[in-house]
Scaffold this motif. Structure first.
Motif, PDB file in Angstrom:
ATOM      1  N   LEU A 185     -63.463  -8.086 -24.914  1.00  0.00           N
ATOM      2  CA  LEU A 185     -64.238  -6.572 -25.288  1.00  0.00           C
ATOM      3  C   LEU A 185     -65.471  -6.793 -25.705  1.00  0.00           C
ATOM      4  O   LEU A 185     -66.322  -6.007 -25.465  1.00  0.00           O
ATOM      5  N   ARG A 186     -65.454  -7.540 -26.543  1.00  0.00           N
ATOM      6  CA  ARG A 186     -66.623  -7.774 -27.504  1.00  0.00           C
ATOM      7  C   ARG A 186     -67.988  -8.430 -26.517  1.00  0.00           C
ATOM      8  O   ARG A 186     -69.009  -7.950 -26.676  1.00  0.00           O
ATOM      9  N   ARG A 187     -67.361  -9.552 -25.518  1.00  0.00           N
ATOM     10  CA  ARG A 187     -68.685  -9.795 -24.689  1.00  0.00           C
ATOM     11  C   ARG A 187     -68.949  -9.217 -23.620  1.00  0.00           C
ATOM     12  O   ARG A 187     -70.110  -9.533 -23.204  1.00  0.00           O
ATOM     13  N   LEU A 188     -68.205  -7.935 -23.615  1.00  0.00           N
ATOM     14  CA  LEU A 188     -68.699  -6.813 -22.430  1.00  0.00           C
ATOM     15  C   LEU A 188     -70.264  -6.236 -22.953  1.00  0.00           C
ATOM     16  O   LEU A 188     -69.831  -5.377 -24.232  1.00  0.00           O
ATOM     17  N   GLY A 189     -71.106  -6.360 -22.375  1.00  0.00           N
ATOM     18  CA  GLY A 189     -72.236  -5.522 -22.868  1.00  0.00           C
ATOM     19  C   GLY A 189     -72.134  -3.809 -22.842  1.00  0.00           C
ATOM     20  O   GLY A 189     -71.036  -3.428 -22.208  1.00  0.00           O
ATOM     21  N   ASN A 190     -72.703  -3.135 -23.666  1.00  0.00           N
ATOM     22  CA  ASN A 190     -72.702  -1.654 -23.554  1.00  0.00           C
ATOM     23  C   ASN A 190     -72.929  -1.103 -22.201  1.00  0.00           C
ATOM     24  O   ASN A 190     -72.607  -0.070 -21.941  1.00  0.00           O
ATOM     25  N   ARG A 191     -73.853  -2.009 -21.442  1.00  0.00           N
ATOM     26  CA  ARG A 191     -73.912  -1.281 -20.022  1.00  0.00           C
ATOM     27  C   ARG A 191     -72.759  -1.449 -19.260  1.00  0.00           C
ATOM     28  O   ARG A 191     -72.733  -0.686 -18.385  1.00  0.00           O
TER      29      ARG A 191
END
Length: 375
Positions: A185-191
């Motif tokens: 989840l942290r590695r998912l970018g805000n985009r």
């Protein structure tokens, strides 16, 4: 080191559950979907335990889960047997609730929160295999419980057992806990994460608004909407969780409250509902109705007060189950033997000691130098 932000989330979830059961306010389930958050946090902790110790983590988790249930059962099962509950082999489910344990009329309401332990137990048992599958194919594994729930809700799988339905409802949150632990989840970018949360939230809210339940827009009655809305909530509040929240402990009262509720979460959860059920007819007699804000506030205070008392009486069982030294109220300063010796007042000096100088023994210079370097 504990993440105090996650501790704060668990604290808020427990408080929200108790307040909801006292007030019945459906809006609370939308504002903070507490049960899904608790399952997500538990899933993250379970993944961490499996990484540390492997499959034995399952037994350790059950060892921490079941003793608090046994204490509750030791009080309520004899009371139910004396008030009409038949004595059958199913009573043994109070030891390991892989299915709903039997209860009589009043017990079924007072102990209705046992479903959480039933689901938790199944999720723990499924976790070793689920974590392997998740790490091989994260997205298909994560989508599986939501697909299962959709199949049940659309009537494609009628008559599905309760455990299967709630695998679809809450195991997705548990798997999101896996994703949090693994850093996905942290590695998912805000985009990616924010639009995904918005889409899930919009889909969930659309289903909620078009499929109200018996209590209106209470998420507990709208399973598919609950799952989607909760997934969006988890993505935002846990997917973007900070590494810590030191400010929690800057306020001693808040910090201690967060610590106590985290160390006693299971005890508070198990015991609050019996007090809610017991107090309702009593406070109705004196006119504190559900429509009266003051009466509701008094109910909340009374329930928390009674839960606090029983937690002090039996909450130490959670310490023993976790193999911690038992504490009456967690979070206090624990003195070591060395600390207690240092804090002890010095004995009176012998008469005349202040006036007699005791010469220090002469030591070789090399020894003195070595001691300074070691300090």
């Amino acid at each position: 080191m504990r993440n105090r932000y996650l501790d704060l989330l668990r604290f808020l979830a427990i408080v929200r559950v108790v307040v909801y059961h006292v007030t019945g306010w459906a809006a609370l389930t939308l504002i903070f979907p507490a049960m899904s958050v608790m399952f997500a946090l538990a899933g993250s902790l379970m993944a961490a335990s499996l990484d540390r110790t492997g499959t034995p983590a399952v037994l350790r988790r059950l060892r921490r889960l079941l003793p608090s249930l046994w204490v509750l059962a030791a009080v309520f099962v004899p009371a139910m047997l004396l008030t009409g509950l038949p004595l059958t082999p199913k009573v043994l489910l109070w030891l390991v609730p892989v299915s709903d344990p039997p209860a009589n009329g009043w017990g079924a309401l007072a102990l209705s929160v046992i479903w959480y332990l039933r689901d938790y137990l199944w999720f723990v048992l499924a976790s070793p295999l689920a974590l392997r599958l998740f790490r091989r194919a994260p997205l298909p594994t994560l989508l599986a419980p939501y697909t299962l729930l959709a199949v049940i809700e659309f009537g494609i799988l009628p008559g599905a057992p309760t455990v299967l339905r709630e695998f679809g409802l809450y195991f997705g949150a548990w798997l999101l806990g896996f994703a949090h632990h693994d850093g996905l989840l942290r590695r998912l970018g805000n985009r990616v994460l924010v639009p995904a949360a918005l889409v899930l939230g919009a889909a969930g809210m659309s289903w909620i608004l078009t499929h109200p339940g018996a209590r209106g827009y209470d998420l507990n009655d709208i399973h598919l909407g609950n799952a989607l809305w909760s997934a969006a909530f988890i993505l935002l509040v846990i997917g973007r969780a900070p590494a810590g929240a030191a400010w929690v402990d800057q306020n001693p009262v808040l910090g201690r409250a967060v610590t106590v509720l985290n160390r006693r979460a299971l005890t508070v959860y198990l015991w609050h509902m019996p007090f809610v059920v017991a107090l309702t007819p009593l406070v109705d007699v004196v006119g504190w109705s559900h429509q009266d804000p003051v009466g509701l506030a008094i109910r909340v205070v009374l329930v928390f007060g009674l839960v606090g008392l029983v937690t002090m009486l039996v909450g130490w069982v959670e310490d023993m189950a976790a193999r911690r030294p038992p504490e009456l109220l967690p979070g206090g300063a624990r003195k070591t033997p060395a600390g207690r010796a240092a804090a002890a007042p010095a004995g009176p000096a012998p008469a005349g000691a202040a006036t007699r100088a005791i010469p220090a023994p002469r030591r070789p210079a090399k020894v003195a130098t070595a001691e300074i370097n070691a300090g």
